[in-house]
Design an enzyme around this catalytic site. Structure first.
Site, PDB file in Angstrom:
ATOM      1  N   HIS A  51       0.849  -1.191   0.000  1.00 49.39           N
ATOM      2  CA  HIS A  51       0.000   0.000   0.000  1.00 49.39           C
ATOM      3  C   HIS A  51       0.883   1.240   0.000  1.00 49.39           C
ATOM      4  CE1 HIS A  51      -3.917  -1.875   1.786  1.00 49.39           C
ATOM      5  NE2 HIS A  51      -3.344  -2.696   0.937  1.00 49.39           N
ATOM      6  N   GLU A  53       0.856   3.889   1.816  1.00 45.59           N
ATOM      7  CA  GLU A  53       1.303   4.315   3.143  1.00 45.59           C
ATOM      8  C   GLU A  53       2.485   3.475   3.643  1.00 45.59           C
ATOM      9  OE1 GLU A  53      -3.324   4.474   3.396  1.00 45.59           O
ATOM     10  OE2 GLU A  53      -1.800   3.410   2.233  1.00 45.59           O
ATOM     11  N   CYS A  81      -6.403   1.868   5.636  1.00 41.04           N
ATOM     12  CA  CYS A  81      -7.019   0.626   6.091  1.00 41.04           C
ATOM     13  C   CYS A  81      -6.460   0.285   7.477  1.00 41.04           C
ATOM     14  CB  CYS A  81      -6.724  -0.495   5.098  1.00 41.04           C
ATOM     15  SG  CYS A  81      -4.979  -0.995   5.065  1.00 41.04           S
ATOM     16  N   CYS A  84      -2.597  -0.250   7.461  1.00 41.74           N
ATOM     17  CA  CYS A  84      -1.849   1.001   7.346  1.00 41.74           C
ATOM     18  C   CYS A  84      -1.991   1.859   8.593  1.00 41.74           C
ATOM     19  CB  CYS A  84      -2.278   1.759   6.095  1.00 41.74           C
ATOM     20  SG  CYS A  84      -1.788   0.889   4.580  1.00 41.74           S
TER      21      CYS A  84
END
Length: 147
Positions: A51, A53, A81, A84
């Site tokens: 991801h 992040e 999410c 993260c």
């Protein structure tokens, strides 16, 4: 300044879009300077953890030669999410600024709010809806193209 950094995150999201990745971009700043930029690369890396992040946090840790990102701020185009959000807390990020809400997986209030758990040992200041329309539009366009 907030919009300036979110614009940079949107540029990262556009890179993801061009690579046929879900268009999410992230930027991390320290003392007013950008130290890391990243975008989603789950498909490219065949990795559930790639991801924006997470990738930005890894780059910031390398830039500061430290896992502890106290004093750093994260700008991301989509509400993080659970994974993260946990990484943001564990990295000791000071502030999170996000654009679009994620009603299916957001961990800043849309589905759950990890940042309000009193039992956790670090507090992150969260600012939601930064340039929300621009962030959401890119995601909407991407998912419409997939249908």
């Amino acid at each position: 300044m907030t919009n300036r950094y979110m614009i940079e995150a949107i540029e990262e999201a556009k890179k993801a879009y061009m690579e046929d990745e879900v268009p999410v971009g992230a930027v991390i700043t320290y003392k007013g300077e950008i130290i890391a930029k990243a975008h989603n690369l789950r498909e490219t890396h065949n990795s559930a953890t790639a991801h924006a992040e997470i990738l930005a946090i890894e780059k910031a840790c390398n830039a500061l030669n430290n896992w502890n990102l106290t004093g750093c701020d994260l700008y991301v185009t989509l509400e993080p999410c659970v994974m993260c959000a946990g990484a943001i807390i564990n990295a000791r990020i000071r502030s999170l600024y996000f654009g679009a809400f994620d009603p299916k997986g957001g961990a800043c209030g849309s589905v759950v709010d990890i940042f309000r758990l009193k039992e956790l040992n670090h507090r992150v200041t969260v600012y939601a809806g930064i340039m929300e329309d621009q962030c959401a539009l890119l995601l909407t366009k991407f998912f419409k193209s997939k249908r």
